[in-house]
Motif scaffolding. Structure first.
Motif, mmCIF file in Angstrom:
data_model
loop_
_atom_site.group_PDB
_atom_site.id
_atom_site.type_symbol
_atom_site.label_atom_id
_atom_site.label_comp_id
_atom_site.label_asym_id
_atom_site.label_seq_id
_atom_site.Cartn_x
_atom_site.Cartn_y
_atom_site.Cartn_z
ATOM 1 N N ARG A 215 0.830 -1.214 0.000
ATOM 2 C CA ARG A 215 0.000 0.000 0.000
ATOM 3 C C ARG A 215 0.862 1.261 0.000
ATOM 4 N NH1 ARG A 215 -3.055 -3.390 3.366
ATOM 5 N NH2 ARG A 215 -2.107 -2.553 5.280
ATOM 6 N N ARG A 216 2.028 1.179 0.630
ATOM 7 C CA ARG A 216 2.944 2.335 0.655
ATOM 8 C C ARG A 216 3.783 2.423 -0.617
ATOM 9 N NH1 ARG A 216 6.882 2.427 5.294
ATOM 10 N NH2 ARG A 216 6.992 0.206 4.827
ATOM 11 N N GLY A 217 3.772 1.362 -1.416
ATOM 12 C CA GLY A 217 4.591 1.331 -2.622
ATOM 13 C C GLY A 217 6.054 1.084 -2.326
ATOM 14 N N ASP A 218 6.334 0.492 -1.159
ATOM 15 C CA ASP A 218 7.715 0.231 -0.732
ATOM 16 C C ASP A 218 8.153 -1.136 -1.277
ATOM 17 O OD1 ASP A 218 10.128 -0.127 0.501
ATOM 18 O OD2 ASP A 218 9.428 0.390 2.526
ATOM 19 N N SER A 219 8.704 -1.149 -2.478
ATOM 20 C CA SER A 219 9.084 -2.412 -3.115
ATOM 21 C C SER A 219 10.294 -3.060 -2.444
ATOM 22 C CB SER A 219 9.382 -2.189 -4.602
ATOM 23 O OG SER A 219 10.461 -1.290 -4.774
ATOM 24 N N VAL A 220 11.176 -2.235 -1.868
ATOM 25 C CA VAL A 220 12.376 -2.775 -1.205
ATOM 26 C C VAL A 220 11.980 -3.610 0.012
ATOM 27 C CG1 VAL A 220 14.517 -2.198 0.004
ATOM 28 C CG2 VAL A 220 13.809 -0.870 -1.994
ATOM 29 N N LYS A 221 11.115 -3.059 0.853
ATOM 30 C CA LYS A 221 10.658 -3.783 2.046
ATOM 31 C C LYS A 221 9.840 -4.997 1.651
ATOM 32 C CE LYS A 221 10.403 -4.282 6.465
ATOM 33 N NZ LYS A 221 11.630 -4.614 7.231
ATOM 34 N N CYS A 222 9.035 -4.823 0.637
ATOM 35 C CA CYS A 222 8.194 -5.916 0.140
ATOM 36 C C CYS A 222 9.077 -7.075 -0.352
ATOM 37 C CB CYS A 222 7.311 -5.407 -0.992
ATOM 38 S SG CYS A 222 5.783 -6.335 -1.176
ATOM 39 N N GLN A 223 10.131 -6.755 -1.064
ATOM 40 C CA GLN A 223 11.062 -7.770 -1.565
ATOM 41 C C GLN A 223 11.694 -8.544 -0.411
ATOM 42 O OE1 GLN A 223 12.732 -7.727 -5.059
ATOM 43 N NE2 GLN A 223 13.984 -9.487 -4.526
ATOM 44 N N GLU A 224 12.095 -7.825 0.617
ATOM 45 C CA GLU A 224 12.711 -8.453 1.793
ATOM 46 C C GLU A 224 11.758 -9.455 2.447
ATOM 47 O OE1 GLU A 224 13.740 -6.986 6.291
ATOM 48 O OE2 GLU A 224 14.195 -5.575 4.668
ATOM 49 N N LEU A 225 10.493 -9.087 2.545
ATOM 50 C CA LEU A 225 9.502 -9.948 3.201
ATOM 51 C C LEU A 225 9.149 -11.156 2.335
ATOM 52 C CD1 LEU A 225 7.227 -7.080 4.540
ATOM 53 C CD2 LEU A 225 8.636 -8.608 5.936
ATOM 54 N N VAL A 226 9.045 -10.956 1.019
ATOM 55 C CA VAL A 226 8.743 -12.067 0.116
ATOM 56 C C VAL A 226 9.900 -13.068 0.110
ATOM 57 C CG1 VAL A 226 8.235 -12.740 -2.262
ATOM 58 C CG2 VAL A 226 7.207 -10.672 -1.324
ATOM 59 N N GLU A 227 11.134 -12.555 0.176
ATOM 60 C CA GLU A 227 12.306 -13.432 0.260
ATOM 61 C C GLU A 227 12.242 -14.294 1.516
ATOM 62 O OE1 GLU A 227 14.610 -14.111 -1.779
ATOM 63 O OE2 GLU A 227 14.860 -12.434 -3.174
ATOM 64 N N LYS A 228 11.692 -13.739 2.601
ATOM 65 C CA LYS A 228 11.551 -14.497 3.840
ATOM 66 C C LYS A 228 10.576 -15.649 3.648
ATOM 67 C CE LYS A 228 11.403 -13.531 8.770
ATOM 68 N NZ LYS A 228 11.263 -12.469 9.796
ATOM 69 N N LEU A 229 9.452 -15.374 2.970
ATOM 70 C CA LEU A 229 8.487 -16.442 2.667
ATOM 71 C C LEU A 229 9.130 -17.506 1.783
ATOM 72 C CD1 LEU A 229 5.144 -14.523 1.893
ATOM 73 C CD2 LEU A 229 5.726 -15.779 3.970
ATOM 74 N N LYS A 230 9.909 -17.052 0.820
ATOM 75 C CA LYS A 230 10.563 -17.987 -0.103
ATOM 76 C C LYS A 230 11.533 -18.906 0.645
ATOM 77 C CE LYS A 230 13.081 -17.999 -4.506
ATOM 78 N NZ LYS A 230 13.621 -17.148 -5.598
ATOM 79 N N GLY B 1 12.586 -7.048 -10.126
ATOM 80 C CA GLY B 1 13.178 -8.000 -9.178
ATOM 81 C C GLY B 1 12.156 -8.523 -8.192
ATOM 82 N N LEU B 2 11.330 -7.617 -7.650
ATOM 83 C CA LEU B 2 10.279 -8.009 -6.709
ATOM 84 C C LEU B 2 9.248 -8.906 -7.380
ATOM 85 C CD1 LEU B 2 8.498 -7.863 -4.167
ATOM 86 C CD2 LEU B 2 7.641 -5.661 -4.997
ATOM 87 N N LEU B 3 8.809 -8.505 -8.575
ATOM 88 C CA LEU B 3 7.789 -9.273 -9.294
ATOM 89 C C LEU B 3 8.284 -10.685 -9.625
ATOM 90 C CD1 LEU B 3 6.565 -6.393 -11.640
ATOM 91 C CD2 LEU B 3 5.230 -7.460 -9.812
ATOM 92 N N GLU B 4 9.558 -10.807 -9.994
ATOM 93 C CA GLU B 4 10.127 -12.125 -10.287
ATOM 94 C C GLU B 4 10.194 -12.987 -9.027
ATOM 95 O OE1 GLU B 4 12.965 -11.195 -14.185
ATOM 96 O OE2 GLU B 4 13.876 -11.454 -12.192
ATOM 97 N N THR B 5 10.491 -12.344 -7.894
ATOM 98 C CA THR B 5 10.528 -13.087 -6.630
ATOM 99 C C THR B 5 9.138 -13.573 -6.249
ATOM 100 O OG1 THR B 5 12.370 -11.676 -5.892
ATOM 101 C CG2 THR B 5 11.273 -12.997 -4.219
#
Length: 447
Positions: free
Chosen positions: A135-150, A190-194
């Motif tokens: 919602r904030r458009g923070d792709s960097v933080k989002c990427q970090e969290l998705v990597e954790k799920l991965k 990068g985020l979308l690919e993750t």
């Protein structure tokens, strides 16, 4: 004398080795595993001991399987479980590890210390943070969290199931749509690919998640990944598409209208990444050609891209699932005149179709009969020596078609088989059959 002694000594050493091997095997059998180290369900040595609310300790995998089967009681005490929480029994686990070390000479390896299983609250917390970052458009933080799920998902299938049960698929699909529809999408690749690398674990997904992934922006982004050079992204994307297109017809129609979508799927077949990706691509094309509003238009595009030759080549030595999907697509392509003409031109067409009858599966046989019927009915000059009908008879199709009737088939196939037999009867008496088990390597291929 020396040679004789060496021979005797060699025999003795060989005998000692055999006896030594037998003694070690006997020792391993003689070692008794303490009962409190055994799982009460399987009676095997516990690798991850956990204790239930009843105070009984089990191996985690065994008791979870017991509970997942619908049981609500403790297997030993038969008491109704007040809680299904399984608490790790570290004391027993350490004792088992020490015992394994002491008995290593008897063939027992030390059990590794198990990872702590993923908890629902951990997944929920990360998913909520992904939603907030999106919602904030923070792709960097989002990427970090998705990597954790991965990372969690890579640890075990149990973790993947836990993520799926706690709506991770919804948050990931919502985030994928949000960043793929952004005006600065290139910054978020990068985020979308993750995200797309984690999404294959999330199926089946709910209706809301489907709508996010099936949106025009999401599908356009996926087509972009399919056309890219990153093999991992292409593979993950086609796996997601296969699952998505099976859920709703509207997603099939949307994908069919995206420029380059069909070409991107064919590209994965032309340049295979792995068997799973090839099968997923074939499945996606099958959905598009069999149920899309523009199926005829798609068939023509597939013919122009040389898919007929590719499909026939796949049929020569493809495995069951791949062959079924390839035949389904070929059946759809043969509905159009251009598709049949390409099939007539290919030297592999008739021998491959006849050879594969009754050899793959019932579904494949139905497609094979349908394709043969379309080719035999619609060709001009059926009396020519090179016609499909004549060639099919020479390769033994008549007898195979009779077998299909004898072993039993549904009404749909029966109708097509009967029609095909009528066409065969016109030429059967004056033709000599060829052994249909011939090798295809001597046939000249048009590609």
């Amino acid at each position: 004398m020396i040679q004789s002694w060496r021979r005797i000594r060699g025999k003795k050493n060989k005998k000692e080795k055999i006896l030594l091997g037998t003694d070690l095997a006997d020792i391993a059998e003689m070692v008794t595993i303490p009962m409190h180290f055994r799982c009460p369900i399987t009676l095997d040595l516990m690798k991850d001991p956990v204790t239930l609310s009843t105070g009984i300790t089990y191996d985690r995998q065994s008791i979870e399987r017991w509970i997942e089967s619908g049981n609500q009681t403790c297997p030993v005490t038969n008491q109704v479980l007040k809680s299904f929480e399984a608490i790790p029994n570290h004391t027993i686990r350490r004792m088992i590890q020490d015992w394994c070390v002491e008995n290593r000479s008897s063939g027992f390896e030390r059990i590794p210390t198990p990872r702590i299983p993923l908890a629902s609250f951990q997944v929920s917390e990360v998913c909520e943070r992904i939603g907030f970052a999106t919602r904030r458009g923070d792709s960097v933080k989002c990427q970090e969290l998705v990597e954790k799920l991965k990372a969690w998902g890579r640890e075990s299938e149990r973790n993947k199931q836990c993520m799926n049960e706690n709506a991770a698929g919804y948050f990931l699909s919502a985030s994928f749509e949000a960043f793929s529809s952004s005006s600065s999408m290139e910054k978020h690749v990068g985020l979308l690919e993750t995200i797309v690398s984690v999404l294959p674990w999330m199926f089946p997904i709910g209706v809301e998640s489907q709508s996010h992934l099936g949106s025009s922006s999401s599908l356009n982004c996926m087509v972009g990944f399919l056309r890219g050079k990153d093999l991992s992204a292409r593979q993950n994307t086609v796996l997601v598409l296969k699952e998505l297109l099976s859920l709703n017809q509207s997603y099939v129609d949307t994908l069919a209208e995206i420029e380059g979508g069909v070409e991107a799927l064919v590209g994965i077949i032309k340049e295979p990444i792995c068997p799973a990706a090839t099968k997923a691509s074939l499945t996606s094309i099958f959905y598009m050609i069999s149920s899309s509003k523009s199926s005829e238009k798609i068939s023509l595009r597939l013919v122009e891209m040389g898919l007929v030759s590719l499909l026939l080549d796949i049929l020569v030595d493809g495995e069951k699932g791949v062959c079924e999907r390839a035949l389904g697509i070929l059946d759809g392509i043969c509905d159009c005149k251009e598709g049949r003409e390409k099939a007539y031109e290919n030297a592999l067409t008739t021998p491959v179709l006849v050879k594969k009858l009754l050899r793959i599966s019932e579904v494949a046989t139905e497609f094979l009969v349908s394709v043969l019927l379309k080719l035999c009915k619609n060709e001009n000059g059926g009396d020519d020596k090179g016609s499909v009908l004549v060639e099919a008879l020479q390769f033994g199709a008549f007898h195979k078609i009779l077998v299909i009737l004898q072993v039993g088939c549904n009404e749909r196939i029966k109708e097509k088989v009967t029609e095909l037999l009528k066409l065969f009867n016109l030429h059967r008496d004056r033709l000599v059959c060829i052994d249909s088990s011939m090798d295809f390597k001597y046939l000249k291929r048009p590609f």
